[in-house]
Structures are given as structure tokens and as C-alpha cells.
Design a protein around this motif. Sequence first.
Motif, PDB file in Angstrom:
ATOM      1  N   PHE A   1      45.885  19.628  18.434  1.00  0.00           N
ATOM      2  CA  PHE A   1      44.730  20.309  19.015  1.00  0.00           C
ATOM      3  C   PHE A   1      44.094  21.220  17.976  1.00  0.00           C
ATOM      4  CE2 PHE A   1      47.352  19.079  22.521  1.00  0.00           C
ATOM      5  CZ  PHE A   1      46.472  18.780  23.557  1.00  0.00           C
ATOM      6  N   ASP A   2      42.788  21.118  17.864  1.00  0.00           N
ATOM      7  CA  ASP A   2      42.032  22.019  17.007  1.00  0.00           C
ATOM      8  C   ASP A   2      41.407  23.094  17.890  1.00  0.00           C
ATOM      9  OD1 ASP A   2      40.585  23.205  14.957  1.00  0.00           O
ATOM     10  OD2 ASP A   2      38.885  21.844  15.213  1.00  0.00           O
ATOM     11  N   TYR A   3      41.874  24.314  17.743  1.00  0.00           N
ATOM     12  CA  TYR A   3      41.302  25.451  18.472  1.00  0.00           C
ATOM     13  C   TYR A   3      40.186  26.024  17.608  1.00  0.00           C
ATOM     14  CZ  TYR A   3      40.969  30.260  20.221  1.00  0.00           C
ATOM     15  OH  TYR A   3      40.525  31.464  20.714  1.00  0.00           O
ATOM     16  N   TYR A   4      38.974  26.058  18.160  1.00  0.00           N
ATOM     17  CA  TYR A   4      37.853  26.514  17.341  1.00  0.00           C
ATOM     18  C   TYR A   4      37.053  27.575  18.095  1.00  0.00           C
ATOM     19  CZ  TYR A   4      35.006  23.452  20.302  1.00  0.00           C
ATOM     20  OH  TYR A   4      34.388  22.861  21.372  1.00  0.00           O
ATOM     21  N   THR A   5      36.344  28.357  17.313  1.00  0.00           N
ATOM     22  CA  THR A   5      35.442  29.370  17.877  1.00  0.00           C
ATOM     23  C   THR A   5      34.082  29.246  17.205  1.00  0.00           C
ATOM     24  OG1 THR A   5      36.025  31.062  16.232  1.00  0.00           O
ATOM     25  CG2 THR A   5      37.363  30.957  18.231  1.00  0.00           C
ATOM     26  N   ALA A   6      33.055  29.670  17.921  1.00  0.00           N
ATOM     27  CA  ALA A   6      31.706  29.706  17.363  1.00  0.00           C
ATOM     28  C   ALA A   6      31.180  31.134  17.469  1.00  0.00           C
ATOM     29  CB  ALA A   6      30.789  28.745  18.107  1.00  0.00           C
ATOM     30  N   VAL A   7      30.594  31.589  16.393  1.00  0.00           N
ATOM     31  CA  VAL A   7      30.108  32.967  16.333  1.00  0.00           C
ATOM     32  C   VAL A   7      28.648  33.028  16.784  1.00  0.00           C
ATOM     33  CG1 VAL A   7      29.613  34.924  14.809  1.00  0.00           C
ATOM     34  CG2 VAL A   7      31.684  33.548  14.462  1.00  0.00           C
ATOM     35  N   ASP A   8      28.313  34.021  17.591  1.00  0.00           N
ATOM     36  CA  ASP A   8      26.929  34.286  17.981  1.00  0.00           C
ATOM     37  C   ASP A   8      26.295  35.118  16.870  1.00  0.00           C
ATOM     38  OD1 ASP A   8      24.547  35.249  19.036  1.00  0.00           O
ATOM     39  OD2 ASP A   8      25.361  35.490  21.056  1.00  0.00           O
ATOM     40  N   ASP A   9      25.414  34.508  16.097  1.00  0.00           N
ATOM     41  CA  ASP A   9      24.848  35.186  14.926  1.00  0.00           C
ATOM     42  C   ASP A   9      24.056  36.446  15.281  1.00  0.00           C
ATOM     43  OD1 ASP A   9      25.916  33.213  13.325  1.00  0.00           O
ATOM     44  OD2 ASP A   9      24.059  32.034  13.233  1.00  0.00           O
ATOM     45  N   GLU A  10      23.536  36.505  16.480  1.00  0.00           N
ATOM     46  CA  GLU A  10      22.708  37.641  16.867  1.00  0.00           C
ATOM     47  C   GLU A  10      23.506  38.734  17.585  1.00  0.00           C
ATOM     48  OE1 GLU A  10      19.633  37.924  15.880  1.00  0.00           O
ATOM     49  OE2 GLU A  10      19.787  35.956  14.911  1.00  0.00           O
ATOM     50  N   ASN A  11      24.798  38.510  17.741  1.00  0.00           N
ATOM     51  CA  ASN A  11      25.638  39.490  18.435  1.00  0.00           C
ATOM     52  C   ASN A  11      26.199  40.481  17.420  1.00  0.00           C
ATOM     53  OD1 ASN A  11      27.365  40.927  20.046  1.00  0.00           O
ATOM     54  ND2 ASN A  11      28.849  39.261  20.297  1.00  0.00           N
ATOM     55  N   THR A  12      25.675  41.709  17.469  1.00  0.00           N
ATOM     56  CA  THR A  12      26.175  42.765  16.581  1.00  0.00           C
ATOM     57  C   THR A  12      26.916  43.851  17.350  1.00  0.00           C
ATOM     58  OG1 THR A  12      24.057  43.932  16.752  1.00  0.00           O
ATOM     59  CG2 THR A  12      24.320  42.359  14.919  1.00  0.00           C
ATOM     60  N   ASP A  13      27.085  43.640  18.639  1.00  0.00           N
ATOM     61  CA  ASP A  13      27.706  44.659  19.483  1.00  0.00           C
ATOM     62  C   ASP A  13      29.226  44.595  19.463  1.00  0.00           C
ATOM     63  OD1 ASP A  13      25.175  45.497  20.227  1.00  0.00           O
ATOM     64  OD2 ASP A  13      25.091  44.055  21.890  1.00  0.00           O
ATOM     65  N   ASP A  14      29.789  43.385  19.328  1.00  0.00           N
ATOM     66  CA  ASP A  14      31.237  43.269  19.307  1.00  0.00           C
ATOM     67  C   ASP A  14      31.627  42.138  18.359  1.00  0.00           C
ATOM     68  OD1 ASP A  14      31.484  40.650  20.783  1.00  0.00           O
ATOM     69  OD2 ASP A  14      30.549  41.837  22.379  1.00  0.00           O
ATOM     70  N   HIS A  15      32.938  41.968  18.193  1.00  0.00           N
ATOM     71  CA  HIS A  15      33.432  40.966  17.249  1.00  0.00           C
ATOM     72  C   HIS A  15      33.985  39.728  17.950  1.00  0.00           C
ATOM     73  CE1 HIS A  15      32.904  43.786  13.975  1.00  0.00           C
ATOM     74  NE2 HIS A  15      33.562  44.711  14.663  1.00  0.00           N
ATOM     75  N   GLY A  16      33.692  39.568  19.226  1.00  0.00           N
ATOM     76  CA  GLY A  16      34.198  38.419  19.967  1.00  0.00           C
ATOM     77  C   GLY A  16      33.442  37.144  19.628  1.00  0.00           C
ATOM     78  N   ALA A  17      34.048  36.025  19.952  1.00  0.00           N
ATOM     79  CA  ALA A  17      33.433  34.726  19.702  1.00  0.00           C
ATOM     80  C   ALA A  17      32.376  34.428  20.755  1.00  0.00           C
ATOM     81  CB  ALA A  17      34.498  33.630  19.728  1.00  0.00           C
ATOM     82  N   GLY A  18      31.328  33.706  20.341  1.00  0.00           N
ATOM     83  CA  GLY A  18      30.300  33.284  21.279  1.00  0.00           C
ATOM     84  C   GLY A  18      30.758  32.105  22.122  1.00  0.00           C
ATOM     85  N   MET A  19      31.692  31.333  21.586  1.00  0.00           N
ATOM     86  CA  MET A  19      32.229  30.186  22.319  1.00  0.00           C
ATOM     87  C   MET A  19      33.622  29.873  21.791  1.00  0.00           C
ATOM     88  SD  MET A  19      30.691  26.297  22.737  1.00  0.00           S
ATOM     89  CE  MET A  19      31.107  25.822  21.059  1.00  0.00           C
ATOM     90  N   ILE A  20      34.508  29.426  22.671  1.00  0.00           N
ATOM     91  CA  ILE A  20      35.869  29.040  22.293  1.00  0.00           C
ATOM     92  C   ILE A  20      36.151  27.680  22.906  1.00  0.00           C
ATOM     93  CG2 ILE A  20      38.328  29.576  22.544  1.00  0.00           C
ATOM     94  CD1 ILE A  20      37.578  32.520  22.719  1.00  0.00           C
ATOM     95  N   GLY A  21      36.801  26.793  22.159  1.00  0.00           N
ATOM     96  CA  GLY A  21      37.119  25.475  22.706  1.00  0.00           C
ATOM     97  C   GLY A  21      38.226  24.803  21.929  1.00  0.00           C
TER      98      GLY A  21
END
Length: 392
Positions: free
Chosen positions: A206-226
Motif C-alpha cells: 500500500f502506498d499511503y500518500y498525501t496532497a498539500v493544499d498550496d493555498e493553505n497557510t493556516d496549518d500544516h495538515g494535508a489537503g487530502m490523504i489516500g
Amino acid sequence: MNKPTLFVEVHILQSLPPSNVNRDDSGTPKQAVYGGARRARVSSQAWKRATRTEYAKHVPDADRATRTKRIATLLAQRLARPVAKGGAGLPDEQADRLAAALLEPLGITKSAKKDDQSAYLLFFGRKQLDALVKLLEGKAAELAALPDADLKSEVGKLNVVQTLSTGHPAEVALFGRMVADLPALNVDASVQVAHALSTHAVRTEFDYYTAVDDENTDDHGAGMIGTVEFNSSTLYRYAVLGVHQLRDNLTDAEETRRTAVRFVDAFARSMPTGHQNTFAHRTLPHLVLLTVRTDQPVNLVSAYEEPVTGVTGLATESVVRLADELKAVGETWGDQPLRTLATYTTEGDKITEVFGASLPFPALLDSLDALVGQWLTDLQITSTEAAQAGAR
């Protein structure tokens, strides 16, 4: 007297990196148990589709086949084209009506869900649709103006089924066509393709991946996880081409020769595209082996009934296993190929002894071209001599 046969078998060993080229309904890479071990599997349907796509790169669009539920729409579009462009120049409404009438003898009914689609897929050549338009002999407007009963009667006099039963494009001649409701349209496939299997046991990862929200400067969380499932494998791929059946389907010796060579080229270079952007898994084979037979095809997958363990590398051991199996089949059954041609990178006296010297792939195709061409020439000579003898 039995009809002469010629089988060109294609055995390929090819390693794929982490990938998911052919998945099931849950997203898991397809698998199969063989020899008591779970193997990576790529379905024959997936690789035939990939081969057709690769084959099409070198064929003019007009000579291609298509498999679609939209045959009525495509035919209507041709009927609506200007006469100067090979159409009948009908208004759209009349073109739709005449197309439906022309296809009625094929038993093609509309889908229950979509009016612009037929109930099943039909595999046919684009030129065969053009031939249907030519059947009208410039009388399209006259036919389209008839009442329904008269239109049906007049269309019934046309050789619609015969038109779609002849002049097959190479793709239909290779992969065949089955129409359960109208056997007259069936075309026996000249190619059989096996499910590709890994030569060794595999485990899904399994490849666990995350995608970063480029416009999100409020926190360090991922924009998407799958997650996406994958495996890696060295695959044994097998296909067999019946040159005699291809000749029957195409009816032209020169086209048969060209198609046989193009098929081997396309099959060797093809690759299913599942998750291609995610894994960039496109590779070329370690080995392409052609065995030419006149009796019956022999799938050599039994070379891997005991899984390869990869002590000296999966690819190298798989090539050696295949050489051992080909030699053993010949010695045990007395079933030696008429000719063997191979392109490979693995070194070893045993491999060269069984497969012959490695040829650059273009040279392998040239040798196949000459071999098939000679067989077709000999077949024509034999047929001519038999006909002359029967006339005496």
C-alpha cells in the motif's frame, strides 16, 4: 487433406516496477494462485486492449476498427456528410432514420438507458461503414422519403450483413468478433492471449500518500490523504497468432504478412495504462521469444509452476527457466518448433543454445516477415497445384 497451419507464438518476460496496471473492482492489482503461490496477474483483455492501442499508432485512421455501442450515430454522421466527402448529404433527422433502418437487419436494438446507443458493443471497421453508404448507390434521399414499411422492404434488399462480413480491418481479423444474435457476423479470432502471470510469488503493498493544499497557510495538515495498492513483478506473457486464420480473415497474403509482423511488434511494446501517471511503469521486455510451429501451440507457463525465488535475480532466473522448459518440452514430447527467434539481454551458453543468438528486435521482425511471407507463398503454390490436379 488437412488444412496447413502456422502458429507464431510470442513468449515475453518483462519486469514491472511498483505498479497497478490492471485492478479489480476494489482497486487491488489483479492476482491468481498458480503452483500454490499467489501471483500478480494482468488479464488478457487488458493486454489485448493495450496491444490494439499500440497497433493503431501505425495504422491510418480510416483503416482502423472501433468497438462501440454508437454504430448508429457513426453511420448517421456519414449519411449526413456532403456527397463530395463520401456521404449522402441527408438532413440529420433523415440520416438518423435511414441509419436505423440499415442496421435493423443486424438485430441492433437501442439501449434501454440511452437512445443514442445500441444494446451491445459491436467491433467493426470504419471502412465498413463507408461501404454501407456506398450500398445506397446515391439513392439515400429517395429511400429516406419512403414510408416505414416501404423503407424496411427496400433496405431488406441490400446486402447489409454481407458488407459487415467482408473487408475486415486488421484489428477485427486479429482479435475476432462475436455477435450472439447474428452468427453470420462472427469472425474467428486469429490471436489468443493468455493472462500474464508473475514468475514468482507476490505480495500486495500500500502506498499511503498525501496532497498539500498550496493555498493553505493556516496549518500544516494535508489537503487530502489516500492509499493506492500496488505490487512489482516479472511477468510471463504469452500470445499465439494463427497465420492461417489471419489469412482467411483478411483474404490477402500481403496484408496478412504485414499484419502478423505489426501484431508481434505491438504486443511486445504494449503496456496497459492503469495508474500510469502514478507509477510511470512503462518498461520493455527482457526477452521476446518467437516459436513457430505447424502442429499446435504450446504455452510454456509451466516453467513457473514452481515460483522463481530470485537468488540471482528474478529476470535472469526466469529466462533460464523458460529455456529449460522449451528444451524439456521438445525432448519429452518430440515437439520441436519449426523455427525459434529471440531478442534478449541475459547472457549464458544454455540460453543461446536453446533460443539461438539474440537478434536486435528490428532484425527479429524482419526474420519473421520473411518467414511468414515464404509460408504464404508456399501455401499459394500448393493451393494452385491442388486446383490444377483437381481440374485434370
